[in-house]
Scaffold this motif. Structure first.
Motif, mmCIF file in Angstrom:
data_model
loop_
_atom_site.group_PDB
_atom_site.id
_atom_site.type_symbol
_atom_site.label_atom_id
_atom_site.label_comp_id
_atom_site.label_asym_id
_atom_site.label_seq_id
_atom_site.Cartn_x
_atom_site.Cartn_y
_atom_site.Cartn_z
ATOM 1 N N GLY A 1 0.939 -1.512 -0.035
ATOM 2 C CA GLY A 1 -0.005 0.035 0.078
ATOM 3 C C GLY A 1 0.823 1.240 0.070
ATOM 4 O O GLY A 1 0.077 2.251 0.212
ATOM 5 N N ALA A 2 2.218 1.146 -0.113
ATOM 6 C CA ALA A 2 2.687 2.332 -0.267
ATOM 7 C C ALA A 2 2.988 3.102 -1.839
ATOM 8 O O ALA A 2 2.685 2.242 -2.800
ATOM 9 N N LYS A 3 3.103 4.207 -1.631
ATOM 10 C CA LYS A 3 3.093 4.944 -2.893
ATOM 11 C C LYS A 3 4.898 4.686 -3.364
ATOM 12 O O LYS A 3 5.595 4.996 -2.336
ATOM 13 N N VAL A 4 5.304 4.593 -4.647
ATOM 14 C CA VAL A 4 6.526 4.229 -4.869
ATOM 15 C C VAL A 4 6.907 5.529 -5.917
ATOM 16 O O VAL A 4 6.607 5.804 -6.974
ATOM 17 N N ILE A 5 8.172 5.966 -5.501
ATOM 18 C CA ILE A 5 8.983 6.896 -6.358
ATOM 19 C C ILE A 5 10.314 6.290 -6.861
ATOM 20 O O ILE A 5 11.171 5.753 -6.217
ATOM 21 N N ASP A 6 10.366 6.265 -8.254
ATOM 22 C CA ASP A 6 11.261 5.422 -8.742
ATOM 23 C C ASP A 6 12.612 6.402 -8.703
ATOM 24 O O ASP A 6 12.515 7.416 -9.292
ATOM 25 N N ARG A 7 13.678 5.767 -8.120
ATOM 26 C CA ARG A 7 15.000 6.733 -7.571
ATOM 27 C C ARG A 7 15.709 6.644 -9.095
ATOM 28 O O ARG A 7 16.215 5.501 -9.434
ATOM 29 N N PRO A 8 16.121 7.676 -9.536
ATOM 30 C CA PRO A 8 17.165 7.715 -10.513
ATOM 31 C C PRO A 8 18.500 7.153 -10.362
ATOM 32 O O PRO A 8 18.959 7.233 -9.069
ATOM 33 N N ASP A 9 19.359 6.582 -11.380
ATOM 34 C CA ASP A 9 20.543 6.014 -10.897
ATOM 35 C C ASP A 9 21.629 6.896 -10.470
ATOM 36 O O ASP A 9 22.387 6.750 -9.727
ATOM 37 N N SER A 10 21.446 8.136 -11.027
ATOM 38 C CA SER A 10 22.267 9.300 -10.456
ATOM 39 C C SER A 10 22.173 9.610 -9.032
ATOM 40 O O SER A 10 23.478 10.174 -8.602
ATOM 41 N N ILE A 11 21.176 8.944 -8.149
ATOM 42 C CA ILE A 11 21.186 9.365 -6.798
ATOM 43 C C ILE A 11 20.889 8.105 -6.018
ATOM 44 O O ILE A 11 20.494 7.821 -4.946
ATOM 45 N N SER A 12 21.538 6.942 -6.736
ATOM 46 C CA SER A 12 21.186 5.503 -6.079
ATOM 47 C C SER A 12 22.727 4.871 -5.654
ATOM 48 O O SER A 12 22.535 3.607 -5.451
ATOM 49 N N GLY A 13 23.681 5.651 -5.722
ATOM 50 C CA GLY A 13 25.009 5.036 -5.660
ATOM 51 C C GLY A 13 25.232 4.789 -4.153
ATOM 52 O O GLY A 13 24.619 5.137 -3.212
ATOM 53 N N ASP A 14 26.206 3.929 -3.953
ATOM 54 C CA ASP A 14 26.740 3.738 -2.510
ATOM 55 C C ASP A 14 27.095 4.900 -1.674
ATOM 56 O O ASP A 14 26.849 4.682 -0.382
ATOM 57 N N PHE A 15 27.528 5.731 -2.286
ATOM 58 C CA PHE A 15 28.074 6.990 -1.645
ATOM 59 C C PHE A 15 27.048 8.079 -1.506
ATOM 60 O O PHE A 15 27.366 9.267 -1.029
ATOM 61 N N GLU A 16 25.662 7.942 -2.110
ATOM 62 C CA GLU A 16 24.869 9.024 -2.008
ATOM 63 C C GLU A 16 24.166 9.244 -0.911
ATOM 64 O O GLU A 16 23.640 8.214 -0.319
ATOM 65 N N PRO A 17 24.303 10.407 -0.589
ATOM 66 C CA PRO A 17 23.597 10.663 1.055
ATOM 67 C C PRO A 17 21.989 10.441 0.959
ATOM 68 O O PRO A 17 21.429 10.702 -0.064
ATOM 69 N N THR A 18 21.462 10.023 2.287
ATOM 70 C CA THR A 18 19.852 9.652 2.175
ATOM 71 C C THR A 18 19.107 10.986 1.702
ATOM 72 O O THR A 18 17.980 10.927 1.223
ATOM 73 N N VAL A 19 19.820 12.134 1.983
ATOM 74 C CA VAL A 19 18.747 13.406 1.778
ATOM 75 C C VAL A 19 18.540 13.574 0.574
ATOM 76 O O VAL A 19 17.580 13.949 0.261
ATOM 77 N N SER A 20 19.512 12.958 -0.401
ATOM 78 C CA SER A 20 19.061 12.881 -1.933
ATOM 79 C C SER A 20 17.820 12.337 -2.503
ATOM 80 O O SER A 20 17.219 12.951 -3.077
ATOM 81 N N ALA A 21 17.668 11.293 -1.817
ATOM 82 C CA ALA A 21 16.350 10.344 -1.789
ATOM 83 C C ALA A 21 15.231 11.291 -1.422
ATOM 84 O O ALA A 21 14.090 11.226 -2.067
ATOM 85 N N LEU A 22 15.357 11.953 -0.247
ATOM 86 C CA LEU A 22 13.976 12.390 0.344
ATOM 87 C C LEU A 22 13.814 13.678 -0.566
ATOM 88 O O LEU A 22 12.482 14.027 -0.697
#
Length: 218
Positions: free
Chosen positions: A63-84
């Motif tokens: 039941g959650a809404k999903v936002i597809d995260r782009p590859d550009s902000i999906s790397g191992d060192f990308e900060p969580t705030v980028s996704a938010l």
């Protein structure tokens, strides 16, 4: 103005492959955070930010809404705030408050979200996060010598000066902070949690086993 919960969940876990969709107590790990957020009447929307098809399928199922995260902000060192920030830029609704729930902290005391949001609102805080007290004697090693950090040799554990660690159970922030790439401001309110769930942060098989143990005890 709305309050939303955002659960960032990448699919590229290396130390525990597929951890966000592994079954904990019979349901996928990420579903624990989704269901917890859905119980709260002050949360107007639950969003999962992911780059993984399997996580997306499960999030939608619960039941959650999903936002597809782009590859550009999906790397191992990308900060969580980028996704938010990306979620906030994607949704059409005007959002005032963001509650960050990490899927790797799946177990939370029953009233934690409600109590935390009440403190956040009553204190008119810009951000809030949960902490737990550390009761260990800590130190560092330099030149093969152990140097105590928070105690003196011979001091009793019960006499230690209180130290706390960020346990990751939840974070609440004003949208204006997130849009400026900040989750916790300098005056963020530290909410102490004494529950054993504050010690769970799943990154390894041992962490997962411990979470199962505590869940079964509950």
């Amino acid at each position: 103005m709305k309050t939303v919960a955002i659960i960032p969940a990448r699919g590229g876990s290396k130390r525990l492959p597929g951890k966000n969709i592994r079954l904990l107590g019979g349901i996928p790990l990420i579903a624990h955070s989704i269901l917890n957020a859905q119980k709260q009447n002050f949360i107007d929307g639950v969003y999962v930010s992911t780059d993984d098809a399997a996580i997306k399928t499960i999030a939608l199922k619960y039941g959650a809404k999903v936002i597809d995260r782009p590859d550009s902000i999906s790397g191992d060192f990308e900060p969580t705030v980028s996704a938010l920030k990306h979620v906030l830029e994607t949704v059409d609704d005007e959002v005032e408050n963001v509650i960050l729930l990490q899927p790797t902290n799946p177990l939370r005391p029953d009233n934690l979200l409600k109590e935390a949001f009440g403190i956040f609102q009553k204190g008119n805080h810009d951000s809030l996060f949960t902490v737990s007290r550390n009761h260990q004697k800590l130190g560092k090693i330099e030149n093969n010598k152990f140097i105590p950090f928070n105690y003196m040799i011979g001091q009793r554990s019960q006499d230690l000066e209180p130290l706390y660690f960020e346990n990751g159970l939840l974070y609440i922030s004003k949208t204006s902070l997130v849009m400026n790439d900040i989750i916790l401001c300098e005056n963020a309110f530290p909410m102490e949690v004494t529950h054993p769930f504050g010690n769970i942060d799943i990154d390894t098989q041992e962490d997962f086993d411990y979470a199962e143990y505590l869940l079964n005890r509950k």
